[in-house]
Design a protein around this motif. Structure first.
Motif, PDB file in Angstrom:
ATOM      1  N   PHE A 144       0.725  -1.171   0.221  1.00 27.77           N
ATOM      2  CA  PHE A 144       0.163  -0.461   0.141  1.00 27.77           C
ATOM      3  C   PHE A 144       0.932   1.280  -0.029  1.00 27.77           C
ATOM      4  O   PHE A 144       2.230   1.080   0.320  1.00 27.77           O
ATOM      5  CB  PHE A 144      -1.206  -0.443   1.301  1.00 27.77           C
ATOM      6  N   ARG A 145       0.401   2.028  -0.291  1.00 28.30           N
ATOM      7  CA  ARG A 145       1.055   3.646  -0.810  1.00 28.30           C
ATOM      8  C   ARG A 145       0.188   4.980   0.262  1.00 28.30           C
ATOM      9  O   ARG A 145      -0.844   4.932   0.292  1.00 28.30           O
ATOM     10  CB  ARG A 145       1.386   3.976  -2.177  1.00 28.30           C
ATOM     11  N   GLN A 146       0.821   5.819   0.719  1.00 32.10           N
ATOM     12  CA  GLN A 146      -0.193   6.723   1.433  1.00 32.10           C
ATOM     13  C   GLN A 146       1.184   7.958   1.017  1.00 32.10           C
ATOM     14  O   GLN A 146       2.243   8.254   1.596  1.00 32.10           O
ATOM     15  CB  GLN A 146      -0.036   7.280   2.612  1.00 32.10           C
ATOM     16  N   ALA A 147       0.793   9.056   0.292  1.00 37.01           N
ATOM     17  CA  ALA A 147       1.233  10.658  -0.491  1.00 37.01           C
ATOM     18  C   ALA A 147       0.412  11.441   1.399  1.00 37.01           C
ATOM     19  O   ALA A 147      -0.500  11.044   1.548  1.00 37.01           O
ATOM     20  CB  ALA A 147       0.435  11.204  -1.576  1.00 37.01           C
ATOM     21  N   PRO A 148       1.563  12.287   0.981  1.00 39.74           N
ATOM     22  CA  PRO A 148       0.771  13.648   1.389  1.00 39.74           C
ATOM     23  C   PRO A 148      -0.794  14.049   1.632  1.00 39.74           C
ATOM     24  O   PRO A 148      -0.143  14.436   0.437  1.00 39.74           O
ATOM     25  CB  PRO A 148       2.339  14.333   1.822  1.00 39.74           C
ATOM     26  N   GLY A 149       0.043  13.719   2.780  1.00 41.49           N
ATOM     27  CA  GLY A 149      -2.552  14.748   2.439  1.00 41.49           C
ATOM     28  C   GLY A 149      -3.511  13.379   1.973  1.00 41.49           C
ATOM     29  O   GLY A 149      -5.134  13.838   1.609  1.00 41.49           O
ATOM     30  N   LYS A 150      -2.688  12.877   1.671  1.00 39.05           N
ATOM     31  CA  LYS A 150      -3.631  11.791   1.037  1.00 39.05           C
ATOM     32  C   LYS A 150      -3.518  10.181   1.646  1.00 39.05           C
ATOM     33  O   LYS A 150      -3.097  10.282   2.574  1.00 39.05           O
ATOM     34  CB  LYS A 150      -3.519  11.269  -0.558  1.00 39.05           C
ATOM     35  N   GLU A 151      -5.332   9.769   1.242  1.00 34.97           N
ATOM     36  CA  GLU A 151      -5.359   7.931   2.255  1.00 34.97           C
ATOM     37  C   GLU A 151      -4.439   7.116   1.689  1.00 34.97           C
ATOM     38  O   GLU A 151      -3.982   7.337   0.666  1.00 34.97           O
ATOM     39  CB  GLU A 151      -7.011   7.823   1.994  1.00 34.97           C
ATOM     40  N   ARG A 152      -4.605   6.156   2.340  1.00 34.48           N
ATOM     41  CA  ARG A 152      -3.847   5.346   2.310  1.00 34.48           C
ATOM     42  C   ARG A 152      -4.506   4.596   0.597  1.00 34.48           C
ATOM     43  O   ARG A 152      -5.559   4.305   0.674  1.00 34.48           O
ATOM     44  CB  ARG A 152      -3.545   4.495   3.379  1.00 34.48           C
ATOM     45  N   GLU A 153      -3.774   3.688  -0.372  1.00 33.51           N
ATOM     46  CA  GLU A 153      -3.820   3.012  -0.925  1.00 33.51           C
ATOM     47  C   GLU A 153      -3.416   1.745  -1.374  1.00 33.51           C
ATOM     48  O   GLU A 153      -2.244   1.766  -1.347  1.00 33.51           O
ATOM     49  CB  GLU A 153      -4.091   4.216  -2.736  1.00 33.51           C
ATOM     50  N   PHE A 154      -4.704   0.680  -1.902  1.00 39.60           N
ATOM     51  CA  PHE A 154      -3.762  -0.375  -2.688  1.00 39.60           C
ATOM     52  C   PHE A 154      -2.700  -0.095  -3.368  1.00 39.60           C
ATOM     53  O   PHE A 154      -3.672   0.344  -4.569  1.00 39.60           O
ATOM     54  CB  PHE A 154      -5.005  -1.157  -2.704  1.00 39.60           C
ATOM     55  N   VAL A 155      -2.037  -1.296  -3.416  1.00 42.15           N
ATOM     56  CA  VAL A 155      -0.843  -1.120  -4.942  1.00 42.15           C
ATOM     57  C   VAL A 155      -0.906  -2.394  -5.642  1.00 42.15           C
ATOM     58  O   VAL A 155      -1.635  -2.614  -6.713  1.00 42.15           O
ATOM     59  CB  VAL A 155       0.600  -0.243  -4.960  1.00 42.15           C
ATOM     60  N   ALA A 156      -0.838  -3.203  -5.005  1.00 43.49           N
ATOM     61  CA  ALA A 156      -0.251  -5.084  -5.155  1.00 43.49           C
ATOM     62  C   ALA A 156      -0.101  -5.875  -4.538  1.00 43.49           C
ATOM     63  O   ALA A 156       0.002  -5.480  -2.969  1.00 43.49           O
ATOM     64  CB  ALA A 156       0.493  -5.235  -6.556  1.00 43.49           C
ATOM     65  N   ALA A 157      -1.211  -7.105  -4.504  1.00 48.87           N
ATOM     66  CA  ALA A 157      -1.107  -8.085  -3.915  1.00 48.87           C
ATOM     67  C   ALA A 157      -0.432  -9.160  -4.535  1.00 48.87           C
ATOM     68  O   ALA A 157      -0.831  -9.343  -5.487  1.00 48.87           O
ATOM     69  CB  ALA A 157      -2.425  -8.117  -3.081  1.00 48.87           C
ATOM     70  N   ARG A 168      -2.251 -12.803  -8.230  1.00 49.18           N
ATOM     71  CA  ARG A 168      -1.991 -11.232  -7.988  1.00 49.18           C
ATOM     72  C   ARG A 168      -2.438 -10.043  -8.511  1.00 49.18           C
ATOM     73  O   ARG A 168      -3.383 -10.728  -9.423  1.00 49.18           O
ATOM     74  CB  ARG A 168       0.047 -10.699  -9.274  1.00 49.18           C
ATOM     75  N   TYR A 169      -2.705  -8.921  -7.706  1.00 48.57           N
ATOM     76  CA  TYR A 169      -3.404  -8.288  -7.912  1.00 48.57           C
ATOM     77  C   TYR A 169      -3.708  -6.177  -7.990  1.00 48.57           C
ATOM     78  O   TYR A 169      -2.116  -6.029  -7.023  1.00 48.57           O
ATOM     79  CB  TYR A 169      -4.692  -7.622  -6.297  1.00 48.57           C
ATOM     80  N   TYR A 170      -3.403  -5.864  -9.098  1.00 48.64           N
ATOM     81  CA  TYR A 170      -3.052  -4.531  -8.974  1.00 48.64           C
ATOM     82  C   TYR A 170      -4.230  -3.538  -9.003  1.00 48.64           C
ATOM     83  O   TYR A 170      -5.016  -3.279  -9.320  1.00 48.64           O
ATOM     84  CB  TYR A 170      -1.836  -4.650 -10.185  1.00 48.64           C
ATOM     85  N   ALA A 171      -3.969  -2.036  -9.083  1.00 49.53           N
ATOM     86  CA  ALA A 171      -3.938  -1.191  -8.834  1.00 49.53           C
ATOM     87  C   ALA A 171      -4.387  -0.560 -10.203  1.00 49.53           C
ATOM     88  O   ALA A 171      -3.315  -1.023 -10.782  1.00 49.53           O
ATOM     89  CB  ALA A 171      -3.831  -0.075  -7.740  1.00 49.53           C
ATOM     90  N   ASP A 172      -5.026  -0.408 -10.881  1.00 51.80           N
ATOM     91  CA  ASP A 172      -5.791  -0.112 -12.003  1.00 51.80           C
ATOM     92  C   ASP A 172      -4.653   0.972 -12.525  1.00 51.80           C
ATOM     93  O   ASP A 172      -3.924   1.176 -13.831  1.00 51.80           O
ATOM     94  CB  ASP A 172      -7.104   0.888 -12.187  1.00 51.80           C
ATOM     95  N   SER A 173      -4.089   1.925 -11.391  1.00 56.68           N
ATOM     96  CA  SER A 173      -2.893   2.660 -11.612  1.00 56.68           C
ATOM     97  C   SER A 173      -1.442   2.054 -11.811  1.00 56.68           C
ATOM     98  O   SER A 173      -1.012   3.565 -12.756  1.00 56.68           O
ATOM     99  CB  SER A 173      -3.010   4.026 -10.187  1.00 56.68           C
ATOM    100  N   VAL A 174      -1.389   1.376 -11.151  1.00 53.72           N
ATOM    101  CA  VAL A 174      -0.025   1.041 -11.765  1.00 53.72           C
ATOM    102  C   VAL A 174       0.185  -0.641 -12.399  1.00 53.72           C
ATOM    103  O   VAL A 174       1.457  -0.845 -12.554  1.00 53.72           O
ATOM    104  CB  VAL A 174       1.101  -0.091  -9.700  1.00 53.72           C
ATOM    105  N   LYS A 175      -0.697  -0.705 -13.012  1.00 55.72           N
ATOM    106  CA  LYS A 175      -1.189  -1.953 -13.536  1.00 55.72           C
ATOM    107  C   LYS A 175      -0.102  -1.859 -14.671  1.00 55.72           C
ATOM    108  O   LYS A 175       0.183  -0.853 -16.281  1.00 55.72           O
ATOM    109  CB  LYS A 175      -2.050  -2.147 -13.841  1.00 55.72           C
ATOM    110  N   GLY A 176       0.983  -2.898 -15.493  1.00 55.17           N
ATOM    111  CA  GLY A 176       1.787  -3.130 -16.448  1.00 55.17           C
ATOM    112  C   GLY A 176       2.612  -2.298 -15.746  1.00 55.17           C
ATOM    113  O   GLY A 176       3.838  -2.202 -16.822  1.00 55.17           O
ATOM    114  N   ARG A 177       2.688  -1.168 -14.895  1.00 53.86           N
ATOM    115  CA  ARG A 177       4.218  -0.542 -14.900  1.00 53.86           C
ATOM    116  C   ARG A 177       5.558  -1.652 -13.625  1.00 53.86           C
ATOM    117  O   ARG A 177       6.116  -1.308 -13.446  1.00 53.86           O
ATOM    118  CB  ARG A 177       3.959   0.551 -14.334  1.00 53.86           C
ATOM    119  N   PHE A 178       3.695  -2.083 -12.612  1.00 54.28           N
ATOM    120  CA  PHE A 178       4.587  -2.632 -11.310  1.00 54.28           C
ATOM    121  C   PHE A 178       3.743  -3.993 -11.338  1.00 54.28           C
ATOM    122  O   PHE A 178       3.210  -4.529 -12.215  1.00 54.28           O
ATOM    123  CB  PHE A 178       3.784  -1.782  -9.786  1.00 54.28           C
ATOM    124  N   THR A 179       5.158  -4.732 -10.474  1.00 51.71           N
ATOM    125  CA  THR A 179       5.060  -5.894 -10.331  1.00 51.71           C
ATOM    126  C   THR A 179       5.271  -6.472  -9.399  1.00 51.71           C
ATOM    127  O   THR A 179       6.331  -5.825  -8.508  1.00 51.71           O
ATOM    128  CB  THR A 179       6.462  -6.888 -11.701  1.00 51.71           C
TER     129      THR A 179
END
Length: 123
Positions: A37-50, A58-69
């Motif tokens: 998971f990741r959390q940017a300043p001022g933002k809520e924690r969000e799922f990245v991958a599992a 394996r599961y990925y957030a749409d925002s990282v799909k194709g870029r993160f493994t």
């Protein structure tokens, strides 16, 4: 109990790559699904991958799909997050998590957390 320690964060330029590692100790790591998971300043924690305990699902957030493994090496009790084509919006503290059972996309479904590692992407 499972203890998790992340490493590999840092400062890179947009378009670059980083590989995060999460070293686990304690209980049998191969019994646990793990996630990032990741959390940017001022933002809520969000799922990245599992990833499932066996690594077969394996599961990925749409925002990282194709870029993160996400991957894992149960012999080394370690989970990895390979991040390519990084963007400034990927800047955040990245935390590793673990849970018994299947991987989930929701943070409160995980009982074990690392302290996080800072990833900063410059434009």
């Amino acid at each position: 109990q499972v203890q998790l320690v992340e490493s590999g964060g840092g400062l890179v330029q947009a378009g670059g790559s980083l590989r995060l590692s999460c070293a686990a100790s304690g209980r049998t790591f191969s019994d646990y699904a793990t996630g990032w998971f990741r959390q940017a300043p001022g933002k809520e924690r969000e799922f990245v991958a599992a990833i499932s305990a066996s690594g077969g699902t394996r599961y990925y957030a749409d925002s990282v799909k194709g870029r993160f493994t996400i991957s894992r090496d149960n012999a080394k009790n370690t989970v990895y997050l390979q991040m390519n084509s990084l963007k400034p919006e990927d800047t955040a503290v990245y935390s590793c998590t673990a849970r018994l059972g299947v991987p989930r996309r929701v943070a409160n479904e995980y009982g074990y957390w690392g302290q996080g590692t800072q990833v900063t992407i410059s434009s």
